[in-house]
Scaffold this motif. Structure first.
Motif, PDB file in Angstrom:
ATOM      1  N   ASN A 101      -4.243  -3.191   0.053  1.00 54.59           N
ATOM      2  CA  ASN A 101      -5.293  -2.947   1.043  1.00 54.59           C
ATOM      3  C   ASN A 101      -6.568  -2.343   0.479  1.00 54.59           C
ATOM      4  O   ASN A 101      -7.585  -2.318   1.148  1.00 54.59           O
ATOM      5  CB  ASN A 101      -4.793  -1.966   2.112  1.00 54.59           C
ATOM      6  N   LYS A 109       0.843  -1.207   0.000  1.00 54.58           N
ATOM      7  CA  LYS A 109       0.000   0.000   0.000  1.00 54.58           C
ATOM      8  C   LYS A 109       0.877   1.255   0.000  1.00 54.58           C
ATOM      9  O   LYS A 109       1.865   1.323   0.727  1.00 54.58           O
ATOM     10  CB  LYS A 109      -0.945   0.003   1.199  1.00 54.58           C
ATOM     11  N   SER A 134       6.061  -6.067  10.040  1.00 53.26           N
ATOM     12  CA  SER A 134       7.455  -5.639  10.227  1.00 53.26           C
ATOM     13  C   SER A 134       7.932  -5.770  11.665  1.00 53.26           C
ATOM     14  O   SER A 134       9.037  -6.233  11.922  1.00 53.26           O
ATOM     15  CB  SER A 134       7.622  -4.184   9.775  1.00 53.26           C
ATOM     16  N   THR A 163       6.869  -1.910   5.785  1.00 48.95           N
ATOM     17  CA  THR A 163       7.829  -0.876   6.189  1.00 48.95           C
ATOM     18  C   THR A 163       9.287  -1.327   6.195  1.00 48.95           C
ATOM     19  O   THR A 163      10.163  -0.608   5.719  1.00 48.95           O
ATOM     20  CB  THR A 163       7.469  -0.373   7.608  1.00 48.95           C
TER      21      THR A 163
HETATM   22  C1  PLP Z   1       0.343  -2.430   5.957  1.00 47.94           C
HETATM   23  C2  PLP Z   1      -0.014  -3.786   6.387  1.00 47.94           C
HETATM   24  C3  PLP Z   1       0.969  -4.730   6.730  1.00 47.94           C
HETATM   25  C4  PLP Z   1       2.451  -4.428   6.747  1.00 47.94           C
HETATM   26  O1  PLP Z   1       2.743  -3.592   7.818  1.00 47.94           O
HETATM   27  P1  PLP Z   1       4.263  -3.127   8.129  1.00 47.94           P
HETATM   28  O2  PLP Z   1       4.222  -2.773   9.562  1.00 47.94           O
HETATM   29  O3  PLP Z   1       4.523  -1.969   7.247  1.00 47.94           O
HETATM   30  O4  PLP Z   1       5.140  -4.266   7.836  1.00 47.94           O
HETATM   31  C5  PLP Z   1       0.541  -6.000   7.100  1.00 47.94           C
HETATM   32  N1  PLP Z   1      -0.761  -6.324   7.142  1.00 47.94           N
HETATM   33  C6  PLP Z   1      -1.721  -5.446   6.823  1.00 47.94           C
HETATM   34  C7  PLP Z   1      -3.134  -5.870   6.887  1.00 47.94           C
HETATM   35  C8  PLP Z   1      -1.381  -4.153   6.442  1.00 47.94           C
HETATM   36  O5  PLP Z   1      -2.346  -3.288   6.152  1.00 47.94           O
END
Ligand code: PLP
Length: 245
Positions: free
Chosen positions: A58, A37, A207, A225
């Motif tokens: 997303n 995203k 992350s 991230t």
């Molecule tokens: C953005 C997102 C992630 C990844 O999150 P990070 O902390 O950036 O690794 C994982 N799962 C969902 C559902 C997300 O929206």
């Protein structure tokens, strides 16, 4: 600079291997999904050139925008990992091979109707709110088994497992208990032997907590991230039922 994504990926892959080793799991039993995203296309190309094939979006709109621009790669798989409104299922059914975020019967019904129209079937996961945070999407743990049972009546859907977002800004033990709860639910549901319910996949870990998730049995971790850098939009734009700000 241009090698950053590649280097970050190498580090994540190493951490994954170590977490597997520590918990006595096979590396090939844990898939890395890259959460893309807001991530610009040049970074996606870098990840693909580094050998990555599994991506998660997303929003239906963003998935629909990016998908056609990635058509030159034929090995890619796109999953849908965000909150999905029932009236936005069309592009998701068209482009995604797995929806991680089915958290209510209405959404299952909307997917089923669209799939029937297109004469298709689809794999889904049921999203569970294992942290009991009011702002988070996901079925309540107490109602998850019942929801899976109801969803299993839609013959276009195969329920592959469960998904959760662990408690954020939490202690390791709090995070771990979210993942353990998902694993417990998986076992309870599996035991029921509902039709079209496989329960082999556990999508958990991001992350900040993917190593704990791997230790607790994750089969898909979702990382953004750590690989791509900070996003310019806050996650509450994507996750929360209501934005408080
Ligand atoms: C953005 C997102 C992630 C990844 O999150 P990070 O902390 O950036 O690794 C994982 N799962 C969902 C559902 C997300 O929206």
């Amino acid at each position: 600079m241009s090698h950053l994504v590649e280097e970050n990926l190498k580090a994540v892959r190493q951490q994954m291997a170590l977490a597997c080793q520590i918990s006595g799991r096979k590396a090939e039993d844990v898939k890395l999904l890259l959460a893309t995203k807001t991530v610009p296309l040049d970074k996606l190309h870098m990840a693909i050139n580094a050998g990555e094939t599994l991506f998660g979006e997303n929003k239906a709109q963003e998935l629909g925008d990016k998908y056609p621009l990635m058509q030159q790669y034929n090995q890619l798989q796109w999953h849908f990992i965000g909150h999905l409104q029932s009236n936005k299922v069309k592009d998701v059914v068209k482009y995604a091979t797995l929806v991680h975020s089915v958290d209510r019967l209405r959404l299952g019904e909307a997917l089923h109707k669209q799939l029937l129209k297109e004469n298709k079937t689809m794999d889904i996961l049921v999203q569970v709110n294992t942290s009991y945070e009011a702002s988070k999407f996901g079925a309540s743990p107490e109602l998850t088994l019942e929801l899976v049972e109801q969803l299993s009546h839609y013959e276009t859907l195969t329920i592959k497992g469960l998904m959760t977002i662990g408690k954020l800004n939490a202690t390791i033990e709090e995070t771990r208990s979210c993942f353990r709860l998902l694993k417990t639910l998986q076992a309870q549901i599996k035991e029921k032997g509902f039709p079209r319910v496989a329960m082999d996949e556990l999508s958990m870990g991001m992350s900040g907590d993917f190593e704990i998730a791997i230790e607790e049995g994750a089969t898909i971790i979702r990382v953004g991230t750590t690989v791509f850098g900070e996003r310019y939009l806050p996650d509450r734009q994507y996750w929360q039922k209501q934005s408080n700000a």
